[in-house]
Write an enzyme that holds these catalytic residues in place. Structure first.
Site, PDB file in Angstrom:
ATOM      1  CD1 TRP A 122      -2.251  -2.267   1.433  1.00 15.90           C
ATOM      2  CD2 TRP A 122      -3.049  -0.984  -0.216  1.00 15.90           C
ATOM      3  NE1 TRP A 122      -3.280  -2.949   0.828  1.00 15.90           N
ATOM      4  CE2 TRP A 122      -3.788  -2.192  -0.183  1.00 15.90           C
ATOM      5  CE3 TRP A 122      -3.375  -0.032  -1.184  1.00 15.90           C
ATOM      6  CZ2 TRP A 122      -4.834  -2.463  -1.070  1.00 15.90           C
ATOM      7  CZ3 TRP A 122      -4.417  -0.292  -2.078  1.00 15.90           C
ATOM      8  CH2 TRP A 122      -5.131  -1.494  -2.010  1.00 15.90           C
ATOM      9  CE  LYS A 175      -8.444  -2.040   4.212  1.00 19.12           C
ATOM     10  NZ  LYS A 175      -8.463  -3.376   3.621  1.00 19.12           N
ATOM     11  CG  ASP A 212      -3.287   4.414   3.893  1.00 21.43           C
ATOM     12  OD1 ASP A 212      -4.350   4.344   4.542  1.00 21.43           O
ATOM     13  OD2 ASP A 212      -3.061   3.730   2.865  1.00 21.43           O
TER      14      ASP A 212
END
Lengths: 361, 361
Positions: free
Chosen positions: A102, A197, A173
């Site tokens: 990511w 999430k 992030d």
């Protein structure tokens, strides 16, 4: 209680209480006689959700007054573009810390808009993935910002510490990290996270941004990619993803009712350690290759000896209701995502199954 | 049946059958034991929704094979940026037809990326808003595209014909128009629409794009704003708004089960005409200032003599369950949005109420 436990990395398990409430209110939200999905976003009724969700998040994360909370359509990938478009100054230099899939994607996207300096990368030491200490990073003191990913969902690599970047704004992030443990928001310039999430369902993100970082974006930035426009319009420049926002608020309420972030953090650490202990005691039957200092509380990733054995593990787990344990397509193996909404019972059943399966094979 | 009728312009009424099914499946979708909100977007289970929704839309709109169907996060405002970012060639010239608030917003956003020629504008003739015939438009034969808005949701101005732009691709913002009547997709380069009016809930849009228009966007386009990337990844480059996609599919199914677009179009015309007749027969008690050739089937907009009388109308309507009739904040008055999911009974009750209210005052 539901019979299945959903270990998906995201979109991920939601609290059963939240789903039950959403179910109950599906055709009549709060006495309006209409579903929340059918409700205009500019009315006084939806406004209660806008305001309560921000208040709940501020309370849960103890967000200082000089930070704005924005609710933005889409997920972290949108933020991969928005961060550079809004934070690059004329010199357009940013530092990125690459610790997994990511953070690399975030850096790759930033390169479309300016210079990216990879100030540090994950390394393998004695067979274990780890991150060099900050003293070994090549941080640019004049960078517009430093970007990192506190928890890498694919590899299960998580920071237990926060980089210190001085006057350079730190951007995180936190998609699979937010609300999993307390953070001191003051240490960050921007925190962003897709909801799917630890905060709700897909379709909406939260951006927590320090006031002084809200400014004119790079010319040619699409209107909805401007933090400034979003902030000026209180996240209502256009029609927001109203239902995702509503579910997000229900999850935040549920967290408050269940003790808040600190309580969840204690539980999260305990549950992850339980699985890592089983892995470590299995004498290589289960293999996790992340240095103990960087093991993720949210995504416990491990391998079995062969792909066939992995598949057998996944098949047998599924049969007893332990579902969506398959590792990310890029790395394979097993991944147990233990987000806040995962009941203890799910982790206990997985732990028992892991021990029992290892004995059998 | 629900007691309230929701005339909101969007997010708007959904079919009761759809809400009941969503309610029923909230905790266990299709035997998975988990909510659709909790389901990973890359699994075989969610794939069934990806595929069915595209097939349903293709069938309902008779979409030719040389068009791609994309499902994109966000609404029409995202497309206001995406269209110019993807369609501008090196010369960057586009024609926009300005007929109301939304087409003007689309044009204003395009100006950030290239040249915009307003080729035609709504005009007032004998006190009525109308659009000049195409023969009077100043179309640029070398434009990269022509953009128009077949139905202006705020003003209730709707095209009953499709502009003929020859080799220049025609781009239509069909957010409050799509699926309200049959269209010949071949006449368009791009059709786009946010779902929250005639196709579902907020958070997702549909883009129907002719193959040859999928190409490299302007350099510096954010990754998720590229039609090419979206098409290559079958609308799954990043986590999509899964629940909005699911609701969209349920609405498409419901439309198929209820006779398809042609059937809805007949009903939509009949219902709108019923209200316009009441307006016309009211001798100025209700006032609609759109030329009969451009009156909207979806958004019937009218005024009463004074703001006080308008408020009284809205208050009394609300008391008998006719809700969210307030006109857009920019124009005031009353707006009755009659999307596909509005039951006939709602329109009948509104018609009765309008006649009865006019008699009383």
């Amino acid at each position: 209680m539901r019979k299945n436990f959903n270990f998906s990395a995201g979109p991920a398990v939601l609290p059963e209480e939240v789903l039950l409430q959403a179910q109950k209110e599906m055709l009549d939200w709060n006495g309006t006689g209409v579903s929340i999905m059918e409700l205009g976003h500019r009315g006084s009724e939806f406004k209660t959700i806008v305001e309560e969700s921000e208040a709940n998040l501020r309370e849960l994360m103890n967000i200082p007054k000089n930070y704005r909370v924005l609710f933005i359509s889409g997920g972290a990938t949108h933020q991969f573009s928005m961060v550079p478009l809004n934070l690059y100054s004329a010199k357009k230099e940013a530092d990125y810390i690459e610790t997994g899939v990511w953070s690399k994607k975030a850096a790759a996207e930033a390169k479309h808009f300016g210079e990216v300096n990879v100030a540090a990368e994950v390394i393998k030491e004695n067979g274990l993935f780890t991150v060099p200490p900050q003293s070994k990073w090549s941080l640019n003191p004049n960078a517009d910002y430093v970007h990192y990913t506190p928890n890498e969902t694919v590899e299960g690599i998580e920071f237990q510490w926060v980089p210190q970047t001085g006057k350079v704004p730190l951007v995180a992030d936190m998609t699979s990290f937010i609300l999993s443990r307390p953070v001191d928001v003051n240490q960050f310039g921007i925190i962003y996270a897709g909801a799917q999430k630890n905060m709700g369902q897909a379709g909406i993100s939260v951006v927590i941004i320090r006031d002084d970082l809200i400014k004119d974006p790079i010319p040619g930035t699409p209107i909805l990619y401007s933090y400034q426009i979003t902030a000026e319009h209180h996240s209502l420049y256009n029609t927001p993803p109203t239902y995702s926002w509503y579910i997000l608020n229900l999850v935040l309420r549920w967290m408050k009712q269940n003790g808040g972030v600190k309580k969840f953090a204690e539980r999260n650490e305990r549950r992850a350690m339980k699985l890592y202990q089983i892995i470590d005691k299995s004498k290589g039957f289960y293999l996790n290759t992340v240095h103990p200092d960087y093991r993720s509380w949210m995504n416990v990733v491990f391998n079995l000896e062969t792909p066939e054995l992995t598949q057998l593990f996944l098949d047998e787990a599924k049969k007893i209701g332990l579902k969506y344990l398959k590792g990310h397509r890029l790395v394979g193996g097993v991944r147990a995502s233990l987000y806040n909404a995962m009941p203890d019972e799910g982790v206990n059943q997985l732990a028992e199954f892991m021990e029992e399966f290892a004995k059998r094979y």
